[in-house]
Design a protein around this motif. Structure first.
Motif, mmCIF file in Angstrom:
data_model
loop_
_atom_site.group_PDB
_atom_site.id
_atom_site.type_symbol
_atom_site.label_atom_id
_atom_site.label_comp_id
_atom_site.label_asym_id
_atom_site.label_seq_id
_atom_site.Cartn_x
_atom_site.Cartn_y
_atom_site.Cartn_z
ATOM 1 N N ALA A 109 -38.893 87.231 29.202
ATOM 2 C CA ALA A 109 -37.941 86.542 28.322
ATOM 3 C C ALA A 109 -38.131 85.033 28.344
ATOM 4 O O ALA A 109 -37.166 84.270 28.303
ATOM 5 C CB ALA A 109 -36.502 86.916 28.688
ATOM 6 N N GLY A 110 -39.397 84.581 28.438
ATOM 7 C CA GLY A 110 -39.648 83.152 28.414
ATOM 8 C C GLY A 110 -41.033 82.743 28.864
ATOM 9 O O GLY A 110 -41.414 81.579 28.737
ATOM 10 N N GLN A 111 -41.829 83.709 29.370
ATOM 11 C CA GLN A 111 -43.159 83.372 29.894
ATOM 12 C C GLN A 111 -44.180 83.372 28.749
ATOM 13 O O GLN A 111 -45.074 84.208 28.682
ATOM 14 C CB GLN A 111 -43.546 84.356 31.002
ATOM 15 N N PHE A 112 -44.010 82.398 27.865
ATOM 16 C CA PHE A 112 -44.824 82.349 26.649
ATOM 17 C C PHE A 112 -45.909 81.275 26.683
ATOM 18 O O PHE A 112 -46.822 81.306 25.865
ATOM 19 C CB PHE A 112 -43.932 82.081 25.427
ATOM 20 N N ALA A 113 -45.786 80.285 27.558
ATOM 21 C CA ALA A 113 -46.738 79.171 27.588
ATOM 22 C C ALA A 113 -47.582 79.247 28.844
ATOM 23 O O ALA A 113 -47.097 79.652 29.906
ATOM 24 C CB ALA A 113 -45.986 77.845 27.532
ATOM 25 N N LYS A 114 -48.848 78.852 28.737
ATOM 26 C CA LYS A 114 -49.765 78.929 29.870
ATOM 27 C C LYS A 114 -50.544 77.630 30.013
ATOM 28 O O LYS A 114 -51.071 77.105 29.032
ATOM 29 C CB LYS A 114 -50.777 80.069 29.663
ATOM 30 N N ASP A 134 -48.403 82.111 23.097
ATOM 31 C CA ASP A 134 -47.913 82.352 21.740
ATOM 32 C C ASP A 134 -46.814 81.393 21.302
ATOM 33 O O ASP A 134 -46.552 81.265 20.110
ATOM 34 C CB ASP A 134 -47.410 83.792 21.631
ATOM 35 N N ILE A 135 -46.168 80.733 22.246
ATOM 36 C CA ILE A 135 -45.133 79.777 21.866
ATOM 37 C C ILE A 135 -45.740 78.486 21.314
ATOM 38 O O ILE A 135 -45.050 77.675 20.695
ATOM 39 C CB ILE A 135 -44.221 79.459 23.081
ATOM 40 N N ILE A 136 -47.073 78.329 21.497
ATOM 41 C CA ILE A 136 -47.747 77.091 21.084
ATOM 42 C C ILE A 136 -48.762 77.341 19.973
ATOM 43 O O ILE A 136 -48.708 76.714 18.910
ATOM 44 C CB ILE A 136 -48.427 76.422 22.292
ATOM 45 N N PRO A 148 -51.346 73.729 17.236
ATOM 46 C CA PRO A 148 -49.993 73.940 17.765
ATOM 47 C C PRO A 148 -48.959 73.961 16.638
ATOM 48 O O PRO A 148 -48.959 73.082 15.767
ATOM 49 C CB PRO A 148 -49.777 72.740 18.688
ATOM 50 N N ASP A 149 -48.105 74.962 16.648
ATOM 51 C CA ASP A 149 -47.110 75.151 15.594
ATOM 52 C C ASP A 149 -45.719 75.184 16.229
ATOM 53 O O ASP A 149 -45.374 76.128 16.930
ATOM 54 C CB ASP A 149 -47.381 76.461 14.851
ATOM 55 N N PRO A 150 -44.879 74.171 16.001
ATOM 56 C CA PRO A 150 -43.554 74.143 16.636
ATOM 57 C C PRO A 150 -42.659 75.302 16.228
ATOM 58 O O PRO A 150 -41.763 75.700 16.988
ATOM 59 C CB PRO A 150 -42.971 72.802 16.181
ATOM 60 N N ASN A 151 -42.883 75.888 15.054
ATOM 61 C CA ASN A 151 -42.044 77.006 14.622
ATOM 62 C C ASN A 151 -42.177 78.225 15.535
ATOM 63 O O ASN A 151 -41.303 79.098 15.527
ATOM 64 C CB ASN A 151 -42.390 77.391 13.181
ATOM 65 N N LYS A 152 -43.232 78.277 16.312
ATOM 66 C CA LYS A 152 -43.402 79.387 17.243
ATOM 67 C C LYS A 152 -42.326 79.379 18.329
ATOM 68 O O LYS A 152 -42.042 80.410 18.940
ATOM 69 C CB LYS A 152 -44.805 79.351 17.848
ATOM 70 N N MET A 153 -41.722 78.222 18.584
ATOM 71 C CA MET A 153 -40.617 78.163 19.544
ATOM 72 C C MET A 153 -39.430 79.007 19.075
ATOM 73 O O MET A 153 -38.721 79.606 19.881
ATOM 74 C CB MET A 153 -40.190 76.717 19.779
ATOM 75 N N LEU A 154 -39.210 79.036 17.769
ATOM 76 C CA LEU A 154 -38.101 79.830 17.233
ATOM 77 C C LEU A 154 -38.369 81.317 17.423
ATOM 78 O O LEU A 154 -37.460 82.090 17.759
ATOM 79 C CB LEU A 154 -37.891 79.503 15.757
ATOM 80 N N GLN A 155 -39.607 81.734 17.211
ATOM 81 C CA GLN A 155 -39.958 83.136 17.429
ATOM 82 C C GLN A 155 -39.864 83.490 18.906
ATOM 83 O O GLN A 155 -39.414 84.590 19.264
ATOM 84 C CB GLN A 155 -41.370 83.419 16.909
ATOM 85 N N ALA A 156 -40.262 82.557 19.782
ATOM 86 C CA ALA A 156 -40.160 82.801 21.221
ATOM 87 C C ALA A 156 -38.701 82.986 21.632
ATOM 88 O O ALA A 156 -38.370 83.880 22.425
ATOM 89 C CB ALA A 156 -40.784 81.644 21.993
ATOM 90 N N LEU A 237 -43.387 74.028 28.486
ATOM 91 C CA LEU A 237 -43.216 73.394 27.175
ATOM 92 C C LEU A 237 -41.851 72.692 27.158
ATOM 93 O O LEU A 237 -40.819 73.296 26.865
ATOM 94 C CB LEU A 237 -43.312 74.439 26.060
ATOM 95 N N LEU A 238 -41.831 71.412 27.469
ATOM 96 C CA LEU A 238 -40.576 70.715 27.732
ATOM 97 C C LEU A 238 -39.746 70.474 26.475
ATOM 98 O O LEU A 238 -38.525 70.316 26.563
ATOM 99 C CB LEU A 238 -40.858 69.408 28.461
ATOM 100 N N GLU A 239 -40.355 70.434 25.299
ATOM 101 C CA GLU A 239 -39.550 70.340 24.073
ATOM 102 C C GLU A 239 -38.629 71.559 23.952
ATOM 103 O O GLU A 239 -37.454 71.433 23.580
ATOM 104 C CB GLU A 239 -40.450 70.244 22.839
ATOM 105 N N TYR A 240 -39.157 72.731 24.263
ATOM 106 C CA TYR A 240 -38.370 73.967 24.233
ATOM 107 C C TYR A 240 -37.297 73.926 25.314
ATOM 108 O O TYR A 240 -36.130 74.277 25.075
ATOM 109 C CB TYR A 240 -39.324 75.144 24.447
ATOM 110 N N GLU A 241 -37.671 73.506 26.514
ATOM 111 C CA GLU A 241 -36.722 73.493 27.630
ATOM 112 C C GLU A 241 -35.582 72.512 27.377
ATOM 113 O O GLU A 241 -34.407 72.830 27.624
ATOM 114 C CB GLU A 241 -37.443 73.142 28.934
ATOM 115 N N GLU A 242 -35.915 71.325 26.877
ATOM 116 C CA GLU A 242 -34.854 70.349 26.610
ATOM 117 C C GLU A 242 -33.891 70.847 25.540
ATOM 118 O O GLU A 242 -32.668 70.688 25.657
ATOM 119 C CB GLU A 242 -35.451 69.008 26.172
#
Length: 457
Positions: A109-114, A134-136, A148-156, A237-242
């Protein structure tokens, strides 16, 4: 924390993060995410922190496991169930064999970035940016996919919310009831470990029958009918975390990383003055930090003071990842540093990341024997130092994959191509995971017997 805001990291050196080409699209996604509900809650994070404090004292044990990197195209209820099922089996083995409560934390439920070892990769004569989860960006080796596509954060976020919803249902809706201990056996697991598990499950059933005969209804004992299951991921991915960071409504000035119960800092991103350390120092969640062979004692001292200034039990988990044969060289010096500082930490073994090799057939793999050896060395060092091994951290799946060689099913390098499904690093399959749980239980039994012998003297 009065000297911290959730956006301070933006002024710090940042690595292992994407450079988004469309700043307006990024701001729009961050704004949208900041309006979404948090995925986890402060009370849950505090319960996990308390449990990890017990693990640091040897009164509990952490079992942390799940995918190397969650993939959008492999998302399914069956996959979540199968991994949850194997973790329940592993927890039963550890609880029954070692006689300690087991804290169950999924890399889910969050391990999307490597993080990646190089910013680019080359196939033939073509060099492209590395796949970062996949989040990036996307795994396909094309210029368009690697942008890199920021919209992938919404799907994540959407996938994480769905995963958490199902995990909570499994945890409290009857699936995890100890009376179902026989039903958790994975259809993909076989070998001696499964036979031993079934034997232990039979003994547990007998004990439940005895409780019933004695007038104790196991169905009415809440702790036997459900489990606490927490989620974790690398806070990369700190943009997502913030965007998902929220002030706790019950404790003004306390901030929750709302993306997961526990976040960790990777071995590549633990710079004391870096962005990732700065962000995670300010959240109330329990946090982890990977410690590899390059961890220096002075850096460790600074990080202990920065990440856990109040020396709070359960706040900081140190996740050792050295590689088989290197534990005795590096772990003792880090333990001595922690002890000299009087720091309260929970020590955890990650035997996966230091044991990745490239097979003769070209696949990345991890020899199961190396994973076993690192676990054994981890416990051996703690016995020698008189300190507490508090948990284990595995990349594993409930699926029938052939990604790590060895184990009772004797996966060979030639077998790797049969069912190699990971997008990044190789994972233990169900049989290997259960086999490893029995080894850890034996190590815990040895540790417990030694402690009992010392008390008797």
């Amino acid at each position: 924390m009065s000297d911290w805001t959730k956006s301070d990291w933006r002024s710090k050196p940042r690595i292992q993060m994407p450079d988004y080409t469309d700043a307006n699209a990024l701001r729009a996604v961050e704004s949208k995410l900041s309006q979404f509900p948090p995925l986890v809650f402060a009370g849950e994070a505090r319960r996990l922190k308390k449990a990890l404090g017990a693990a640091s004292r040897g009164e509990a044990f952490l079992l942390q496991g799940g995918d190397c990197a969650e993939a959008f195209d492999q998302f399914s209820a069956d996959a979540i169930r199968d991994t949850f099922k194997v973790m329940l089996q592993m927890a039963v083995v550890l609880t029954y064999g070692a006689k300690v409560p087991v804290i169950k934390v999924g890399r889910m439920a969050g391990q999307f970035a490597k993080p990646r070892s190089a910013p680019t990769e080359t196939v033939g004569d073509v060099e492209l940016p590395s796949y970062r989860g996949d989040i990036i960006n996307e795994l396909a080796f094309t210029p368009e996919a690697r942008i890199p596509d920021p919209n992938k954060m919404l799907q994540a976020y959407t996938q994480a919310a769905g995963t958490l919803n199902l995990l909570r249902a499994f945890s409290t809706g009857g699936f995890a009831d100890i009376n179902n201990v026989h039903r958790w056996t994975s259809e993909f697991a076989d070998g001696q470990a499964v036979k031993k598990y079934k034997d232990w499950a039979e003994r547990i059933s007998d004990a439940l029958d005895f409780m019933g005969a004695a007038g104790i209804d196991a169905d009415e004992v809440e702790s036997l009918a459900s489990v606490d299951f927490y989620t974790s991921h690398e806070g990369l991915l700190l943009e997502y975390e913030e965007a998902l960071c929220r002030e706790d409504s019950t404790t003004p000035g306390a901030w929750l990383a709302g993306s997961g119960h526990m976040l960790w800092i990777g071995d590549r991103t633990r710079q004391p003055d870096g962005a990732h350390v700065d962000f995670l120092r300010g959240v109330l969640n329990p946090i982890g930090m990977k410690c590899g062979p390059t961890m220096e004692e002075d850096d460790l001292k600074r990080l202990l003071a920065t990440l856990n200034p109040e020396n709070e039990e359960g706040r900081l988990t140190l996740i050792a990842r050295f590689g088989a044969g290197k534990v005795a060289e590096h772990l003792p010096r880090l333990i001595k540093t922690v002890e000299a500082e009087g720091a309260k930490v929970t020590w955890v073994c990650d035997p996966m990341h230091g044991n990745t090799i490239k097979s003769s057939t070209g696949y990345k793999t991890r020899p199961f024997e190396s994973v076993l050896r690192e676990v054994q060395d981890f416990f051996g060092v703690h016995r020698a130092e008189g300190t507490i091994p508090g948990g284990v951290h595995f990349e594993m799946t409930g699926q029938d994959v052939t990604e790590c060689t060895g184990g009772v099913r004797a996966v060979t390098e030639e077998n790797l191509s049969d069912r190699y499904h990971t997008a990044c690093d190789p994972r233990l399959n169900a049989s290997q995971s259960l086999e490893l749980a029995f080894l850890v239980a034996e190590e815990l039994q040895t540790l417990r017997n030694g402690q009992n012998a010392q008390r008797a003297v």
